[in-house]
Design an enzyme around this catalytic site. Structure first.
Site, PDB file in Angstrom:
ATOM      1  N   HIS A 257     -49.937  13.563  34.696  1.00  0.00           N
ATOM      2  CA  HIS A 257     -48.946  13.874  35.721  1.00  0.00           C
ATOM      3  C   HIS A 257     -49.247  15.258  36.281  1.00  0.00           C
ATOM      4  CE1 HIS A 257     -45.143  14.553  37.766  1.00  0.00           C
ATOM      5  NE2 HIS A 257     -44.779  13.320  37.513  1.00  0.00           N
ATOM      6  N   ARG A 273     -41.829  16.934  44.595  1.00  0.00           N
ATOM      7  CA  ARG A 273     -42.745  16.846  45.737  1.00  0.00           C
ATOM      8  C   ARG A 273     -42.252  15.811  46.734  1.00  0.00           C
ATOM      9  NH1 ARG A 273     -47.420  14.881  43.237  1.00  0.00           N
ATOM     10  NH2 ARG A 273     -46.207  14.760  41.324  1.00  0.00           N
TER      11      ARG A 273
END
Lengths: 667, 246
Positions: A257, A273
């Site tokens: 990740h 994000r």
């Protein structure tokens, strides 16, 4: 010998296990769930950002449907996914969200009218449709064409798990907490349950069942730096592997990740994000658009993680006493948004980093996050190798994710798999020819074997330390089998792990207690973890191509010609001295694919085609033209390209209603 | 003091309650464990270090180690809190770790909160009532205002860690008290427009001294809640509603 007999034994009390249990129980079968910890503590709770389902309620999700979710998932998998399973999944995901809504999950909802969002670093005003007011909202996530990720603030997994666990209690499902399955009881052809250890008293019990399901989640703890909870040690994977009969699929496919907080590896959600957060380097420069002009921070996880590491290698990382990292900047989202939609992120930053993310950037670096590999199953969830053994969720490889899972597809998979596999287990138990005469003698043999192994550990004069072996394994995995892989590193990793496996046969313990004994637990688990680590490292060494999260620097192209196939790992149990798995390969049939292999739309464009790709592409185009000329709709086209509906339980075959696709107008 | 000495990591002593109730001959005692503080060291890291290097028999519970699963609640210098997000820097040079009171002790710092929470859940029926047996999953979901969803989530954030019960004055005297966690659950379903129960139904489960009338309003529950749930307001509100019925 204590024996417990039930219809269905589910190993693992997270979302996948509990939803599977509810399915089987509602069909009238007795179910027992085994869980290492109270089920609400399961790692499912850690999923923050959300669950993908093409509800198309928000304006940025308008036009979304199963087809686009399907394509995103297959591209994300780098064509490693089983496309039939992907189709089953995308058709069921909206139903899973809606079921959870009906069960009480407080999904965040759409507010009609104008709202300010951050897109590509800019403040933008978007207008939500008034007719969508009060429906379930979606946010943006990596690797998706539409805003599709349904969420509950940033505590999605927690809310889903609590809803599902409460429903399991409402359905009277027994959960045997603080128990651990040590081995599956089987005769090489059929699985009959498991030998189970009570982690408080140490007592061993034989659980006999018509159907046994593994739903134990991932194996992140094989790595030093992981977002995974400490219980994610892959013990369900190991149960299947140690039968010597069942196979593990694609174990080399390990996801990293992009935003583990540095250095602890605790996850901060992709929602950061998705909601507009940016990645910055030592100079404060937003670097992702330089590498991925199209998707930028929101390319798939494997791509973003690689780009980050690549950028650090170029000397653009931020130095600290623990090594180098990059920055995640969410300050531009504003305090209100952070305190409302990213609350867990805020708490994590506050408690573990001592910073306020509304004001300061978050230090991040990619960390192990997800195990795409798992117990190889059919689309029904059943092992093709061991009758009566099922698997669901992260522990399974029915193969939804191929070589890279999309963000938001994991919690979605847990409940979708639970809905499907729960029904299939019920079907299995309904059939009289699957009834079993309780194999008590076989169970005794397995219990005695486990008892002997534990006694041998407790009385061993060996000098190896289980905790130390574990740390060494984790360091090797992080160093040699990480984001960038090479033949040299992998070979080095494999031989190191082999030595550790040999050493693990000579572990000695300082505490001799039969009951609650953390050192004993560490000792029997590390042997199994090493076997899993070897399936990953050896599989990665053999796979001389790059696909999804598996990236070989010495073979940087995806090679469909030679490697469009799934790795199957078996453990040679007949050889007590074995230190390597036996690998086999299962080809994927391009001629059956709805979406033939191509470029993903992000990442490097350098793949080598399979010989069938072109002819399948022509065939797909021909079918498309034929259906469209007859005025066929998207459902008819899909049916013509790759029929799959008969693989779904009848109750899940229906179409999904959307604001723009009312059910009345559908066939 | 030389610069070197100044930079030497602080030595911290953790006095840890040791007791294995499975062992008839064992008696509770405090064991002093010395550790060297490191940057970013949490009690999760410290306790694992002790287990790996000093005493492999030490029992404790961690799962997520990120403050979201609620497994690791324990008494740190007399106050219940999540050990995984307790930084050693915040602690004095000598600290005491004991298991949560009230819950069944498994051993050392490990307690059986899971068993108690399941019992509480069965007793208060902490699940959405009025769920249709066969919801038509093809259809668009029932609407809910964003504000309603947020209000439910606010209470849904409870991680069942047990801190509120460990800090509760009533729970010390009444082992059958449902605790703030129980009230929080009732408040959560009461706020949920999808739940078909009414206040008469809730009165059945919390309308006595084991429920909302047992609360002495000491409200340590809210002070120690790691998720900062508004327990004070919710308990007061529930009590007023229940008093109207009783």
């Amino acid at each position: 010998m204590k024996t417990i007999i039930t219809d269905v034994l589910i190993i693992g009390g997270g979302l996948a296990g509990l939803r599977t249990a509810i399915g089987a129980k509602r069909r009238g079968h007795e179910v027992i769930v085994l869980s290492l910890v109270p089920p609400k503590r399961s790692h499912s709770a850690a999923a923050q950002g959300g669950m993908q389902a093409s509800l198309a309620n928000v304006v940025k999700g308008q036009g979304d449907c199963e087809d686009i979710h399907f394509e995103d998932t297959v591209r994300g998998s780098d064509w490693g996914a089983d496309q039939v399973v992907a189709r089953m999944f995308v058709n069921t995901a909206p139903k899973a969200v809606r079921e959870l809504a009906a069960w009480g999950t407080p999904w965040s909802r759409v507010k009609g009218g104008d709202r300010e969002v951050i897109i590509n670093g800019q403040k933008v005003t978007i207008t939500e449709r008034m007719e969508a007011e009060g429906l379930i909202a979606q946010r943006d996530f990596g690797g998706t064409k539409k805003w599709r990720t349904c969420y509950v603030s940033d505590g999605t997994g927690h809310a889903m798990l609590f809803t599902t666990s409460d429903q399991a209690i409402a359905n009277g499902i027994a959960v045997h907490e603080r128990t651990e399955a040590l081995s599956l009881i089987h005769d090489g052809e059929r699985c009959y349950g498991a030998v189970v250890r009570n982690l408080i008293t140490g007592e061993l019990t034989a659980y006999l069942a018509k159907a046994t399901a593994i739903a134990t989640g991932g194996a992140g703890r094989l790595y030093r730096v992981t977002t995974n909870a400490v219980i994610c040690e892959g013990m369900g994977h190991a149960l299947a592997l140690e039968t010597g009969v069942a196979a593990l699929g694609n174990m080399e496919a390990v996801q990293f990740h992009p935003t583990g907080i540095f250095p602890a590896g605790i996850l901060v959600t992709e929602g950061c994000r998705g909601d507009g957060g940016l990645l910055r380097d030592v100079e404060g420069h937003r670097f992702m658009p330089d590498y991925e002009p199209e998707k930028k921070e929101l390319a798939s996880r494997d791509v973003v993680s690689r780009r980050m590491e690549e950028h650090i290698r170029k000397g653009k990382g931020v130095s600290s006493r623990f090594g180098e990292h990059l920055w995640l900047d969410i300050t531009l989202l504003g305090r209100r948004h952070i305190e409302h939609n990213l609350r867990e992120v805020k708490e994590i930053c506050q408690y573990f980093l001592g910073i306020d993310p509304a004001e300061k950037w978050i230090p991040v670096r990619p960390a192990q996050h997800y195990t795409m590999g798992g117990v190889r199953t059919l689309p029904t969830g059943e092992s093709p190798y061991l009758k009566g053994l099922f698997a669901a969720g992260e522990a399974a490889c029915w193969d939804l994710h191929g070589f890279n899972r999309l963000g938001g597809n994991s919690v979605a998979e847990t409940v979708v798999a639970g809905m499907i596999v729960g029904e299939r287990i019920a079907d299995f138990c309904d059939r009289a020819d699957n009834d079993i005469a309780a194999p008590v003698a076989l169970a005794r043999e397995f219990v005695q074997r486990e008892e002997a192994r534990l006694q041998a550990l407790l009385t061993s004069s060996g000098t190896e330390n289980a905790f130390k072996l574990c740390t060494e394994m984790q360091e090797i995995m992080t160093r040699c089998v990480g984001i960038f892989r090479t033949a040299d590193d992998l070979q080095d990793g494999v031989s190191h792990l082999q030595r550790l496996l040999q050493k693990s046969r000579a572990i000695g313990l300082s505490g001799k207690s039969w009951g609650s004994n953390p050192e004993l637990v560490a000792a029997y688990r590390i042997r199994r973890m090493l076997k899993l680590a070897l399936t990953i490292a050896y599989g990665a060494y053999q796979r001389t191509e790059s696909r999804g999260a598996h990236f070989r620097e010495d073979f940087p192209a995806r090679n469909d010609k030679d490697w469009l196939k799934r790795t199957l790992a078996f453990w040679p149990t007949q050889d007590a001295e074995a230190t390597l798995p036996h690998l086999d390969y299962e080809p994927l049939d391009v001629q059956q694919m709805e979406l033939p292999p191509g470029w993903r739309g992000y990442g490097t464009k350098n793949h080598i085609d399979h010989p069938d790709t072109q002819s399948r592409q022509f065939e797909v185009e021909r079918i498309k033209t034929a259906i469209q000329s007859k005025g066929g709709d998207r459902h008819q086209l899909q049916e013509a390209l790759m029929p799959y509906l008969d693989q779904l339980p009848a109750a899940l075959q229906g179409r999904n209603e959307r604001l723009d696709e009312p059910l009345e107008h559908q066939a | 003091m030389s610069a070197e000495q100044h930079n030497a990591p602080r030595k911290v002593t953790l006095n840890i309650l040791r007791y294995n109730p499975q062992d008839e001959n064992d008696v509770p005692r405090l064991q002093a464990c010395d550790i060297e503080e490191a940057d970013g060291m949490t009690l999760f890291i410290a306790l694992n270090e002790i287990r790996e290097h000093q005493d492999p028999t030490l029992q404790f519970d961690f799962v997520c180690r990120a403050g979201i699963c609620g497994s690791c609640a324990m008494m740190v210098n007399g106050k219940p809190r999540l050990a995984c997000r307790t930084l050693v820097t915040e602690l004095p040079t000598e600290s005491t770790l004991t298991p949560l009171p009230f819950f069944e002790l498994i051993g050392d710092l490990s307690v059986n909160t899971g068993k108690w929470m399941r019992g509480m859940s069965e007793r208060l029926e902490t699940w959405l009532h009025g769920v249709e047996e066969n919801v038509d999953l093809r259809k668009i979901e029932q609407r809910m205002t964003p504000e309603e969803a947020d209000a439910v989530y606010e209470m849904d954030r409870c991680v069942e860690c047990g801190c509120c019960v460990a800090a509760c004055g009533t729970a010390q005297m009444r082992p059958d008290f449902v605790g703030a966690v129980g009230f929080g659950k009732i408040a959560r379903f009461r706020l949920d427009p999808r739940d078909t129960r009414n206040d008469d139904d809730y009165f059945e489960v919390i309308g006595d001294d084991t429920g909302v009338f047992g609360c002495m309003s000491l409200l340590a529950c809210q002070d120690v809640c790691p998720k900062s749930l508004p327990l004070k307001t919710q308990i007061a509100f529930l009590r007023r509603k229940m008093a109207l019925i009783g």
